[in-house]
Write a protein that holds these residues in place. Sequence first.
Motif, PDB file in Angstrom:
ATOM      1  N   PHE A 279       0.952  -1.805   0.395  1.00 14.53           N
ATOM      2  CA  PHE A 279       0.233  -0.445  -0.669  1.00 14.53           C
ATOM      3  C   PHE A 279       1.006   1.064  -0.061  1.00 14.53           C
ATOM      4  N   ILE A 280       1.719   0.920   0.113  1.00 11.52           N
ATOM      5  CA  ILE A 280       2.458   2.508  -0.323  1.00 11.52           C
ATOM      6  C   ILE A 280       3.176   2.909  -1.337  1.00 11.52           C
ATOM      7  N   PRO A 281       3.888   3.698  -1.936  1.00 10.64           N
ATOM      8  CA  PRO A 281       4.020   4.657  -2.673  1.00 10.64           C
ATOM      9  C   PRO A 281       5.272   4.242  -3.646  1.00 10.64           C
ATOM     10  N   THR A 282       5.321   3.584  -4.628  1.00 11.57           N
ATOM     11  CA  THR A 282       6.568   2.331  -5.279  1.00 11.57           C
ATOM     12  C   THR A 282       6.979   3.678  -6.145  1.00 11.57           C
ATOM     13  N   VAL A 283       8.019   3.331  -6.399  1.00 11.87           N
ATOM     14  CA  VAL A 283       8.870   4.786  -7.704  1.00 11.87           C
ATOM     15  C   VAL A 283      10.161   2.625  -8.930  1.00 11.87           C
ATOM     16  N   LEU A 284       9.525   3.162  -9.510  1.00 11.82           N
ATOM     17  CA  LEU A 284       9.544   1.494  -9.737  1.00 11.82           C
ATOM     18  C   LEU A 284      11.323   1.903 -11.296  1.00 11.82           C
ATOM     19  N   VAL A 285      12.473   2.044 -11.037  1.00  9.32           N
ATOM     20  CA  VAL A 285      14.181   2.116 -11.613  1.00  9.32           C
ATOM     21  C   VAL A 285      14.293   1.267 -12.287  1.00  9.32           C
ATOM     22  N   GLU A 286      14.667   1.219 -13.613  1.00  8.26           N
ATOM     23  CA  GLU A 286      15.084   0.526 -14.292  1.00  8.26           C
ATOM     24  C   GLU A 286      16.420  -0.340 -13.558  1.00  8.26           C
ATOM     25  N   GLY A 287      17.585  -0.218 -13.370  1.00  4.43           N
ATOM     26  CA  GLY A 287      18.622  -1.277 -12.618  1.00  4.43           C
ATOM     27  C   GLY A 287      19.411  -0.173 -11.409  1.00  4.43           C
ATOM     28  N   THR A 288      20.143  -1.008 -10.939  1.00  2.00           N
ATOM     29  CA  THR A 288      20.887  -0.290  -9.781  1.00  2.00           C
ATOM     30  C   THR A 288      21.995   1.045  -9.747  1.00  2.00           C
ATOM     31  N   ASP A 289      22.671   1.300 -10.944  1.00  2.00           N
ATOM     32  CA  ASP A 289      23.636   1.873 -12.132  1.00  2.00           C
ATOM     33  C   ASP A 289      23.236   3.180 -11.381  1.00  2.00           C
ATOM     34  N   ASP A 290      22.057   3.520 -11.502  1.00  2.00           N
ATOM     35  CA  ASP A 290      22.375   4.798 -11.469  1.00  2.00           C
ATOM     36  C   ASP A 290      20.602   5.127  -9.989  1.00  2.00           C
ATOM     37  N   LEU A 291      20.573   4.232  -8.818  1.00  2.00           N
ATOM     38  CA  LEU A 291      20.033   3.575  -7.792  1.00  2.00           C
ATOM     39  C   LEU A 291      20.187   5.104  -6.882  1.00  2.00           C
ATOM     40  N   PHE A 292      21.635   6.342  -6.538  1.00  2.00           N
ATOM     41  CA  PHE A 292      22.092   6.606  -5.679  1.00  2.00           C
ATOM     42  C   PHE A 292      21.460   8.244  -6.206  1.00  2.00           C
ATOM     43  N   ILE A 293      21.293   8.306  -7.949  1.00  2.00           N
ATOM     44  CA  ILE A 293      20.419   9.497  -8.285  1.00  2.00           C
ATOM     45  C   ILE A 293      19.487   9.609  -7.826  1.00  2.00           C
ATOM     46  N   TYR A 294      18.635   7.822  -8.229  1.00  2.00           N
ATOM     47  CA  TYR A 294      17.011   8.643  -7.242  1.00  2.00           C
ATOM     48  C   TYR A 294      16.946   8.655  -6.169  1.00  2.00           C
TER      49      TYR A 294
END
Length: 253
Positions: A20-35
Amino acid sequence: MQNKSLPTVDEIVSTLKRSFIPTVLVEGTDDLFIYRYLKSKLGSTLALQPCGGRPNLFSIHDRCSELAGKNIIFIADKDAYRFDGIPEERRDIIFTSGYCIENDVYHGSNIEGFIDEEDKLDHELLREVIGKWFAFEVNKYKQETSMCSKPTLRVAVHINVVSPPGLNTICPNFSKKIEYSEPDEVALDYVFREYNLNVRGKQLFQMLSRFLSKSGRFSSFSEKNLIEIALKQNDNYLIDELLLQIQHRLNTI
């Protein structure tokens, strides 16, 4: 390639169904710091889920009917869609303005101001070499698009392979390997018109780092250092636009 430490597509879908938590799906872990930085700026309860790559994110997106009523936001790099448009079935995904998230970080900042005056000409020469190679690959991609259903834009190459340090041209061995030829004026104009949004963002930071990490310099900056500095500069308008898009989705889902 999918990161083995990440859950599978089926596991992610199963988790989202129960959440029930809003979730942002991103492609992978390479850019995880930015997100993760973007998540911190939003100041709301928000889960961030890397999917193990672009194909996986799209596979989950294709199963949106299973996730009706869930607070889910998809974010992806524009990649080749930068050059051939976003397909209708992907229109509800938030895409970066430039080729990838690093493009948005770079273009919306004044990070190029770190270049020393004495290096500006060589930096411009390198940008020209990389830009011409990139235009060649985009042109080849467009030709493939008209001939096959799954063309490949082959630009995931480090700049040191394309043009090694000390060389102001494309590497002869690399040129021979890819059967390089000078791109025409149309292809060059297409890429150079919005260079910082078209040429892959990782390569923009690689070029910058070549001069900002050279021997004898007062301080040295790696690509990651430069990405963090550019990301956290005040008034990065493309990052602010991305944040606004995410916030708008959060307010409407």
